[in-house]
Write a protein that holds these residues in place. Structure first.
Motif, PDB file in Angstrom:
ATOM      1  N   GLY A  90       0.815  -1.210   0.000  1.00 37.69           N
ATOM      2  CA  GLY A  90       0.000   0.000   0.000  1.00 37.69           C
ATOM      3  C   GLY A  90       0.848   1.259   0.000  1.00 37.69           C
ATOM      4  O   GLY A  90       0.536   2.226  -0.699  1.00 37.69           O
ATOM      5  N   CYS A 129       2.336   1.704  -3.490  1.00 40.93           N
ATOM      6  CA  CYS A 129       1.327   2.210  -4.440  1.00 40.93           C
ATOM      7  C   CYS A 129       1.050   3.687  -4.221  1.00 40.93           C
ATOM      8  O   CYS A 129       0.949   4.467  -5.188  1.00 40.93           O
ATOM      9  CB  CYS A 129       0.034   1.405  -4.314  1.00 40.93           C
ATOM     10  N   ARG A 130       0.921   4.083  -2.954  1.00 38.36           N
ATOM     11  CA  ARG A 130       0.664   5.494  -2.653  1.00 38.36           C
ATOM     12  C   ARG A 130       1.860   6.352  -3.046  1.00 38.36           C
ATOM     13  O   ARG A 130       1.687   7.478  -3.552  1.00 38.36           O
ATOM     14  CB  ARG A 130       0.328   5.671  -1.177  1.00 38.36           C
ATOM     15  N   THR A 131       3.053   5.832  -2.837  1.00 42.32           N
ATOM     16  CA  THR A 131       4.258   6.569  -3.238  1.00 42.32           C
ATOM     17  C   THR A 131       4.288   6.778  -4.746  1.00 42.32           C
ATOM     18  O   THR A 131       4.575   7.879  -5.232  1.00 42.32           O
ATOM     19  CB  THR A 131       5.525   5.813  -2.790  1.00 42.32           C
ATOM     20  N   ALA A 146       1.723   6.839  -6.729  1.00 40.74           N
ATOM     21  CA  ALA A 146       0.650   7.776  -7.075  1.00 40.74           C
ATOM     22  C   ALA A 146       1.073   9.214  -6.788  1.00 40.74           C
ATOM     23  O   ALA A 146       0.782  10.126  -7.576  1.00 40.74           O
ATOM     24  CB  ALA A 146      -0.620   7.439  -6.294  1.00 40.74           C
TER      25      ALA A 146
END
Length: 323
Positions: A141, A144-146, A148
């Motif tokens: 997670g 993925c956030r990084t 994004a």
């Protein structure tokens, strides 16, 4: 009155420039350039497919490497086709809107690559500083956030650039200095003050590559302090060895970038050939060298390349007619 009549006029197209003084050798130069293009696409494609297929590589370090490979492929796809068009077919024209699109994506992929290198530096900090909590800190997670955040930052920072260019009138020269469209190159052809463009470009560079390079430098300062605290010499060597590939990728990206920026700002008296070569090195070298560096350091990627060549040879032998 003349200025008023031309205030909203734009060129229908720009003329790209190859390498000054080497026009007679363009056809032959296209072959090594085509080889560079193939190596960049093949190498980065192999990295992406290997990370996707090898379960042992499903860790944050290689997810970030996959992002880096995608950014490198994007840079190659944005720049090399227009260069091949000049060198092979002597096609130097690019439509005004197409130039803006190419400029937009070149700067986006460049900003993404810089952001990914920061993420990879943070990955190395966590791996060396607290290896036991590596998998709990850098979860899927978080990765993925990084990714994004890196993409969103690049898109938002570069988004105003085409509109800032669009507001400028162009009714003078339409000959660019490079084989592709860059913001600073197009901006110099405007027939009005480009101070806002210049200021925004400087702010964007400081906010992305400037801050990124500082964060990477601070990360490696922390890494060195952590490594020096390790008791055994072998442990220190093993810890530093995990950073070699990333250090190479940082140098491959930032050394040409710094050189090009210095020449652009302070090297007005330097020959146009030097400006062109530095821009080409900045955009073409990372997509080619990064896959080579990571192939040398990652046995799974080496094995995948050997497998591809063996399968290609078997296929070729299968089509060979019997004597």
């Amino acid at each position: 009155m003349a200025d008023n009549n031309h205030s909203h006029f734009q060129h229908l197209y720009f003329i790209l420039t190859g390498i000054p003084g080497l026009e007679q050798k363009y056809y032959w130069m296209a072959f090594p350039l085509g080889a560079i293009y193939v190596i960049a696409l093949f190498g980065n494609g192999v990295i992406i497919s290997t990370i996707k297929s090898e379960l042992s590589l499903h860790i944050p370090m290689y997810y970030f490497l996959c992002m880096l490979a995608l950014a490198d492929m994007g840079l190659a796809l944005c720049t090399v086709p227009s260069m091949l068009g000049i060198f092979w077919f002597n096609y130097k024209f690019i439509a005004y809107d197409a130039c803006l699109v190419q400029m937009y994506f070149i700067h986006i992929f460049s900003a993404i690559e810089s952001g990914v290198l920061v993420a990879m530096a943070f990955d190395r900090v966590v791996a060396i500083w607290n290896p036991l909590r590596y998998s709990t800190i850098l979860t899927n997670g978080v990765v993925c956030r990084t990714g994004a955040v890196i993409l969103t930052r690049a898109v938002c920072v570069v988004f105003p650039v085409p509109f800032l260019i669009k507001r400028l009138p162009f009714y003078g020269s339409n000959i660019l200095s490079h084989s592709f469209c860059l913001h600073q190159d197009v901006m110099c052809l405007a027939c009005a003050s480009a101070r806002v463009n210049s200021l925004y470009g400087l702010i964007a560079v400081i906010f992305t590559k400037g801050s990124d390079s500082l964060i990477i430098l601070l990360s490696y300062t922390f890494i060195l302090r952590t490594v020096m605290a390790i008791a055994s010499g072998e442990g220190r060597l093993n810890a530093l060895n995990t950073c070699v590939s990333h250090i190479c990728a940082v140098l491959i990206f930032y050394v040409p970038l710094i050189g090009m920026s210095v020449i652009h700002r302070f090297g007005k008296h330097i020959s146009p050939l030097t400006h062109v070569l530095m821009a080409n090195v900045y955009l073409l070298v990372p997509p080619v060298l990064n896959p080579i560096v990571y192939t040398v350091k990652t046995k799974e990627i080496r094995r995948k390349i050997i497998q591809i060549f063996v399968q290609t040879k078997i296929t070729a032998d299968g089509w060979r007619l019997p004597v």
